[in-house]
Design a protein around this motif. Structure first.
Motif, PDB file in Angstrom:
ATOM      1  N   LEU A 261       0.808  -1.208   0.000  1.00  0.00           N
ATOM      2  CA  LEU A 261       0.000   0.000   0.000  1.00  0.00           C
ATOM      3  C   LEU A 261       0.844   1.262   0.000  1.00  0.00           C
ATOM      4  N   ALA A 262       0.461   2.221  -0.829  1.00  0.00           N
ATOM      5  CA  ALA A 262       0.942   3.582  -0.644  1.00  0.00           C
ATOM      6  C   ALA A 262       0.166   4.151   0.532  1.00  0.00           C
ATOM      7  N   ARG A 263       0.875   4.748   1.463  1.00  0.00           N
ATOM      8  CA  ARG A 263       0.178   5.257   2.638  1.00  0.00           C
ATOM      9  C   ARG A 263       0.720   6.642   2.968  1.00  0.00           C
ATOM     10  N   PRO A 264      -0.031   7.393   3.749  1.00  0.00           N
ATOM     11  CA  PRO A 264       0.383   8.751   4.042  1.00  0.00           C
ATOM     12  C   PRO A 264       1.455   8.790   5.118  1.00  0.00           C
ATOM     13  N   ASP A 265       1.953   9.979   5.360  1.00  0.00           N
ATOM     14  CA  ASP A 265       2.751  10.248   6.545  1.00  0.00           C
ATOM     15  C   ASP A 265       1.737  10.388   7.684  1.00  0.00           C
ATOM     16  N   PHE A 266       1.563   9.321   8.461  1.00  0.00           N
ATOM     17  CA  PHE A 266       0.512   9.325   9.478  1.00  0.00           C
ATOM     18  C   PHE A 266       0.732  10.405  10.539  1.00  0.00           C
ATOM     19  N   VAL A 267       1.990  10.686  10.841  1.00  0.00           N
ATOM     20  CA  VAL A 267       2.273  11.714  11.842  1.00  0.00           C
ATOM     21  C   VAL A 267       1.809  13.074  11.337  1.00  0.00           C
ATOM     22  N   ALA A 268       2.212  13.421  10.122  1.00  0.00           N
ATOM     23  CA  ALA A 268       1.815  14.718   9.557  1.00  0.00           C
ATOM     24  C   ALA A 268       0.306  14.795   9.368  1.00  0.00           C
ATOM     25  N   LEU A 269      -0.297  13.684   8.963  1.00  0.00           N
ATOM     26  CA  LEU A 269      -1.742  13.675   8.744  1.00  0.00           C
ATOM     27  C   LEU A 269      -2.495  13.908  10.046  1.00  0.00           C
ATOM     28  N   ALA A 270      -2.100  13.218  11.093  1.00  0.00           N
ATOM     29  CA  ALA A 270      -2.756  13.416  12.385  1.00  0.00           C
ATOM     30  C   ALA A 270      -2.563  14.849  12.870  1.00  0.00           C
ATOM     31  N   GLN A 271      -1.370  15.373  12.690  1.00  0.00           N
ATOM     32  CA  GLN A 271      -1.106  16.736  13.133  1.00  0.00           C
ATOM     33  C   GLN A 271      -1.930  17.746  12.356  1.00  0.00           C
ATOM     34  N   SER A 272      -2.234  17.433  11.087  1.00  0.00           N
ATOM     35  CA  SER A 272      -3.064  18.348  10.295  1.00  0.00           C
ATOM     36  C   SER A 272      -4.483  18.441  10.842  1.00  0.00           C
ATOM     37  N   PHE A 273      -4.913  17.422  11.588  1.00  0.00           N
ATOM     38  CA  PHE A 273      -6.206  17.459  12.267  1.00  0.00           C
ATOM     39  C   PHE A 273      -6.114  18.130  13.636  1.00  0.00           C
ATOM     40  N   GLY A 274      -4.915  18.545  14.013  1.00  0.00           N
ATOM     41  CA  GLY A 274      -4.722  19.115  15.336  1.00  0.00           C
ATOM     42  C   GLY A 274      -4.541  18.076  16.416  1.00  0.00           C
ATOM     43  N   VAL A 275      -4.177  16.851  16.014  1.00  0.00           N
ATOM     44  CA  VAL A 275      -3.994  15.748  16.958  1.00  0.00           C
ATOM     45  C   VAL A 275      -2.502  15.501  17.149  1.00  0.00           C
ATOM     46  N   PRO A 276      -1.975  15.609  18.364  1.00  0.00           N
ATOM     47  CA  PRO A 276      -0.552  15.340  18.605  1.00  0.00           C
ATOM     48  C   PRO A 276      -0.172  13.928  18.144  1.00  0.00           C
ATOM     49  N   SER A 277       0.972  13.815  17.483  1.00  0.00           N
ATOM     50  CA  SER A 277       1.380  12.522  16.923  1.00  0.00           C
ATOM     51  C   SER A 277       2.890  12.423  16.921  1.00  0.00           C
TER      52      SER A 277
END
Length: 558
Positions: free
Chosen positions: A504-520
């Protein structure tokens, strides 16, 4: 007499809300929809907490998680057509696992039901039929005056064993119809009891009185019934080893001298079950995983206790006893004590305690021989970091497969999606669980739960980061990123020598969570324990990502 009008007018939606509140509901999950606007307008006049998910399937998982975490009925509101259909995979998990839920779905106006009107938004030929495979029962309300009784009946159905989700649909105009009746102030829904038939209990006691090698398999029905104390009493009376299925994980004390823990997928444990002269299966279908993928071949008698009549003898001939696990085990303990005080479980002269210890030692030795140090440390580090009473929610991922066998739930609860086996359960169910604990009066810190997903399953519910942030839900989400559908990759390589379509191609989960304002944060596998411990002390949702490839253990000699 003309119906009252104006903003203070109560309508069918108010009757839904009032009845649910009178029955004890405290929170609702769902997404608004055009035909359900009357329902949501009424919600604004109530004290019910509402959690707005981003996808209806995740709303269903959240209501499921709420029920599992609290032992109460989960409530789900759905819009018509696409919204209702999108929830079905989540409802399949609740139905397969026996989770009590009330599902209120809107419908097109009454004059469109049964017709095939061109251009009517969201219309299905038979919406109720779409839910028939994943709910206990389905009903349509045709008049506002019938709403309280329909919901009360549905609630009783949901909490009657076998428990499960119940579907009610209310047409748009019924939800909007003004009502004259006073507000619903009281509602009563009682479960119909299914006590075990006494002649079957007597026969089971006779079999057990002759047994020298009894064994118990404890399934999810034991946990749902709150039958842990009764199970312990029966096991100690009989001197019977106990193994828990994945759904039953936590039903029996992990370190008890009679506990085979949850190693149902190990062949050494399967052999103990096969050697039993009486095998008691309670609250389990003895299905694919619990039977070690149907390799289990019992040589003795089988007693099967389950609240779901379709489960009884579905996989093996047995003395089938239809009953709630707690009621049956309490009857059984009373009868055993009254007759002989238990059996002389000698297990070929070794005694059950020694058999359990020897079997667990064999399981450990098999693991030692399989180069699984990373996997075992990873799971042990998570277990060390998780507080004793924290509830955990697991997606269908390699970590969860390990958890089925090795996770000591302690005073917390272990929840996984093994009932139907769909992806995306962990995070939204954890959101629902945390909401439930908060509604029940837990502090923000004490309501924190853990969700565990792989990168593949995480993508099913990634949008719920917005839900968790919006409601400041105390959920820590551990994403184990191995770059694909890890368990399917392993199955395919093992079967065909190569994997296809699992990467799978997958996102940068850390950056994605942070874009929601969720610490990661991204951490190495050996640092997962420390990272989780720090995250558990945080406020609101947070995410821990680990990039690693885990392997499964082999249940037999390689």
């Amino acid at each position: 007499m003309n119906a009252p009008t104006g903003p203070s007018t109560r309508n069918g939606g108010d009757l839904v809300i009032e009845t649910l509140t009178a029955l004890g509901a405290k929170a609702v999950f769902g997404i608004p929809g055009q035909h359900a606007l009357g329902l949501f307008d009424a919600l604004s006049r109530s004290k019910l907490s509402f959690v707005s998910s981003r996808v209806e399937n995740n709303s269903a998982f959240a209501a499921d998680g709420y029920s599992r975490a609290t032992g109460e009925v989960g409530v789900l509101f759905l819009s018509t057509g696409p919204g209702a259909l999108t929830s079905l995979a989540g409802l399949q998990e609740a139905y397969a696992t026996g989770v009590p839920m009330i599902v209120v779905a809107s419908q097109i106006p009454l004059d469109g039901l049964g017709a095939r009107r061109k251009g009517m938004l969201h219309q299905l030929d038979d919406q109720k039929a779409s839910a028939a495979n994943v709910t206990k029962s389905q009903r349509t309300v045709h008049h506002a005056s019938g709403i309280p009784s329909a919901i009360q009946d549905a609630w009783a159905d949901a909490i009657t064993v076998p428990q499960g989700p119940v579907w009610i649909e209310v047409p748009q105009d019924v939800l909007l119809a003004p009502v004259f009746v006073p507000p619903v102030a009281d509602a009563l829904a009682e479960a119909y009891q299914h006590p075990p038939r006494i002649e079957l209990i007597d026969e089971a006691v006779r079999w057990l009185g002759e047994a020298s090698r009894p064994v118990i398999v404890a399934g999810g029905g034991v946990r749902r019934a709150g039958a842990q104390a009764a199970l312990l009493a029966v096991a100690e009376t009989l001197g019977a080893p106990v193994v828990c299925s994945p759904g039953g994980n936590g039903a029996f004390p992990w370190n008890h001298e009679l506990s085979l823990q949850s190693w149902v997928e190990d062949r050494y444990v399967t052999e103990v079950l096969e050697d039993a002269d009486v095998l008691i299966v309670v609250g389990s279908a003895l299905g694919e995983v619990t039977s070690n993928y149907f390799t289990l071949e019992p040589r003795g008698r089988l007693i099967q206790i389950d609240a779901e009549p379709r489960v009884l003898e579905s996989n093996r001939p047995a003395l089938g006893i239809r009953a709630d696990a707690r009621a049956a085990l309490e009857y059984l303990e009373t009868a055993l004590t009254a007759t002989s005080g238990g059996t002389a479980a000698d297990w070929h002269g070794q005694g059950p305690v020694r058999v359990v210890a020897q079997t667990l030692a064999k399981v450990a030795a098999r693991l030692d021989a399989q180069d699984l140090a990373k996997e075992r440390r990873f799971m042990a580090d998570i277990r060390t970091a998780v507080p004793e009473d924290m509830q955990t929610f697991w997606d269908m991922t390699i970590s969860a497969y390990w958890g089925w066998s090795c996770w000591d739930a302690r005073s917390g609860e272990f929840h996984s999606a093994q009932g139907a086996g769909g992806l995306g359960f962990g995070f939204p169910a954890a959101i629902g669980g945390a909401v439930g604990l908060q509604v029940a009066g837990k502090s923000h810190a004490d309501a924190r739960v853990l969700a565990v997903s792989g990168d593949g399953s995480a993508m099913y519910s990634i949008s719920e980061l917005a839900t968790a942030r919006q409601h400041n839900t105390p959920v820590t989400w551990l994403i184990v990123d191995d770059g694909g559908y890890g368990i399917l990759r392993e199955y395919m390589v093992g079967t065909f020598g190569k994997a296809t379509a699992t990467e799978l191609a997958r996102p940068d989960f850390v950056a994605l969570a942070q874009s929601f304002g969720v610490p990661s944060r991204l951490v190495d596998p050996e640092d997962v324990g420390a990272a989780l411990a720090e995250s558990f002390a945080g406020q609101g949702p947070n995410v821990v990502v680990v990039q690693t490839l885990l392997k499964m253990f082999a249940p037999t000699h390689l």
